[in-house]
Scaffold this active site. Structure first.
Site, PDB file in Angstrom:
ATOM      1  N   LYS A  41     -79.623  40.005  21.272  1.00 46.93           N
ATOM      2  CA  LYS A  41     -79.457  40.535  20.097  1.00 46.93           C
ATOM      3  C   LYS A  41     -80.312  39.825  18.996  1.00 46.93           C
ATOM      4  O   LYS A  41     -80.078  38.580  18.940  1.00 46.93           O
ATOM      5  CB  LYS A  41     -77.913  40.347  19.645  1.00 46.93           C
ATOM      6  N   LYS A  72     -80.530  44.707  21.252  1.00 47.26           N
ATOM      7  CA  LYS A  72     -80.455  45.278  19.697  1.00 47.26           C
ATOM      8  C   LYS A  72     -80.949  44.410  18.840  1.00 47.26           C
ATOM      9  O   LYS A  72     -81.039  43.076  19.059  1.00 47.26           O
ATOM     10  CB  LYS A  72     -78.665  44.960  19.674  1.00 47.26           C
TER      11      LYS A  72
END
Length: 328
Positions: free
Chosen positions: A197, A249
Site C-alpha cells: 500500500k 493499492k
C-alpha cells in the site's frame, strides 16, 4: 512470416472475433464494492468528490449489499465513520460501533451470498487521522497499534466478517491478527493483507468519504512510490505471516507492481482502484472529454490484465450490470 502473410488485424475484424480471442475478461464475481457507512445517518449522504458514491445509512447499506448480490458482485468492503473519535480509535473496537454493527447488518441481509469484508485500520476512528496510535514524539507506535488491530479484527469476525483487511501497513500486523483470530476461534476468517500500500496523492477523495482528521501524511508507514522491489518483500512477509490474500493499492498507478506481485504470489491477488482514480474518470467524463463507460471498462480491464484476480472498485455494481449486458 511477415506481411502480407501475417495480418494480426484478421482477429480484430468483427466483435464476435474480438470476443472469441480476448485474452482477459472481467467477471462480476471478481469485483468488490467498497462501501462507507456513517453513524447517525437516516439517509445516504453524497460524497462531493466522488459523484455517485455516498456515505450510507443502515438501510441504504443493506440495499446496496442486496443489489450487489443481485448483480453477481463478489464482495463488499466496509468502512465505518463514527460520531466521535479519540486518540486510540476506540470506536473501531467497540462491538456496538458503527462498523461492527454494519458488518452484522450486511451479514443478516445477504448471509453467505456475498463475501463481507471489513477494514482493519484506525484512521477512520482516531481524532488525529493516523492508522495507529501515536507515541509521545508524534510518530505512529507500530507495536502498540498491533494490539489494537488484533482486538479490532476479532470484533469484526465476531460481527460476521468473512474477510478482515488490515490496511494500516504496520510491520507484523498480519501475524498478530492471524494469531488473535485463531485464539478467538475464528480459524476460518480470511485475512486480506494490504501488503503493498503506497503513500499516494490519489487518496484525496477517500479522505472526504471517511471525514478524515489527518494532518500531514502517512509516508513513515505507507510505501514510497519510488520503490518497486520493496513491494515483493512486503508481500513475502505478509504471506509468511499467514495472509490468505494480498492486495496492491492503488491499482492504476502501480500496475507494474501489481504484475510483479501476481507473478510471484502463491495466494490470490487483489488490487484497489482507489477514490482518486474513480474521481478523475468521473470528472473527465462529466466534462465530455472521455467516454465514461468505455473509460471505466478499460481501466478495470487494465487491472485484470496486470494480474489482479479481485478488483475493488466503486463501479462494481454498475460495471457488473454492464458485464451482464455484454454477455447477453
Amino acid at each position: 512470416m511477415s506481411f502480407p502473410q501475417h495480418r494480426p488485424r484478421r482477429l480484430r475484424s468483427t466483435p464476435a472475433l474480438r470476443r472469441l480471442t480476448a485474452e482477459h475478461r472481467v467477471r462480476p464475481s471478481e469485483l468488490i464494492l467498497p462501501a462507507f457507512i456513517r453513524e447517525g445517518l437516516t439517509e445516504p449522504a453524497p460524497i462531493s468528490s466522488m459523484p455517485g458514491v455516498v456515505q450510507h445509512s443502515t438501510d441504504s447499506l443493506r440495499r446496496a449489499a442486496a443489489e450487489a448480490v443481485e448483480r453477481g458482485v463478489g464482495g463488499i468492503m466496509l468502512f465505518g465513520i463514527p460520531l466521535s473519535r479519540d486518540a486510540t480509535g476506540s470506536a473501531g473496537i467497540d462491538p456496538d460501533g458503527v462498523l461492527n454493527r454494519a458488518i452484522a447488518d450486511v451479514r443478516s441481509e445477504v448471509g453467505d451470498a456475498l463475501v463481507v469484508m471489513s477494514d482493519v485500520c484506525l484512521d477512520e476512528f482516531t481524532d488525529h487521522g493516523h492508522c495507529g496510535v501515536l507515541a509521545e514524539d508524534g510518530s505512529v507506535d507500530n507495536d502498540t497499534t498491533l494490539a489494537l488491530y488484533a482486538q479490532m479484527a476479532v470484533e469484526q469476525a465476531n460481527a460476521g466478517a468473512h474477510v478482515v483487511g488490515p490496511s494500516g501497513m504496520m510491520d507484523g500486523q498480519v501475524a498478530v491478527i492471524r494469531q488473535a483470530l485463531d485464539d478467538a476461534g475464528h480459524q476460518d476468517t480470511v485475512v486480506l493483507a494490504y501488503a503493498a500500500k503506497y503513500a499516494s496523492a490519489f487518496y484525496g477523495p477517500f479522505r472526504e468519504a471517511v471525514d478524515s482528521q489527518l494532518k500531514g501524511d502517512r509516508r513513515t508507514y505507507q510505501m514510497d512510490a519510488a520503490n518497486r522491489r520493496e513491494a515483493l518483500l512486503e508481500v513475502e512477509l505478509d504471506i509468511e505471516e499467514g495472509a490468505d490474500l494480498v492486495m496492491v493499492k492503488p491499482a492504476m498507478s502501480y500496475l507494474d507492481v501489481l504484475a510483479d506481485v501476481a507473478a510471484m504470489s502463491p495466494v490470490p491477488v487483489a488490487a484497489y482502484q482507489i477514490s482518486g482514480e474513480y474521481a478523475m474518470i468521473e470528472a473527465a467524463a462529466a466534462n465530455g472529454w472521455i467516454d465514461r463507460r468505455r473509460a471505466i471498462e478499460e481501466s478495470v480491464l487494465s487491472i485484470k490484465r496486470a494480474g489482479a484476480q479481485m478488483i475493488l472498485t466503486y463501479w462494481a455494481a454498475e460495471l457488473a450490470l454492464w458485464l451482464d449486458d455484454n454477455h447477453s
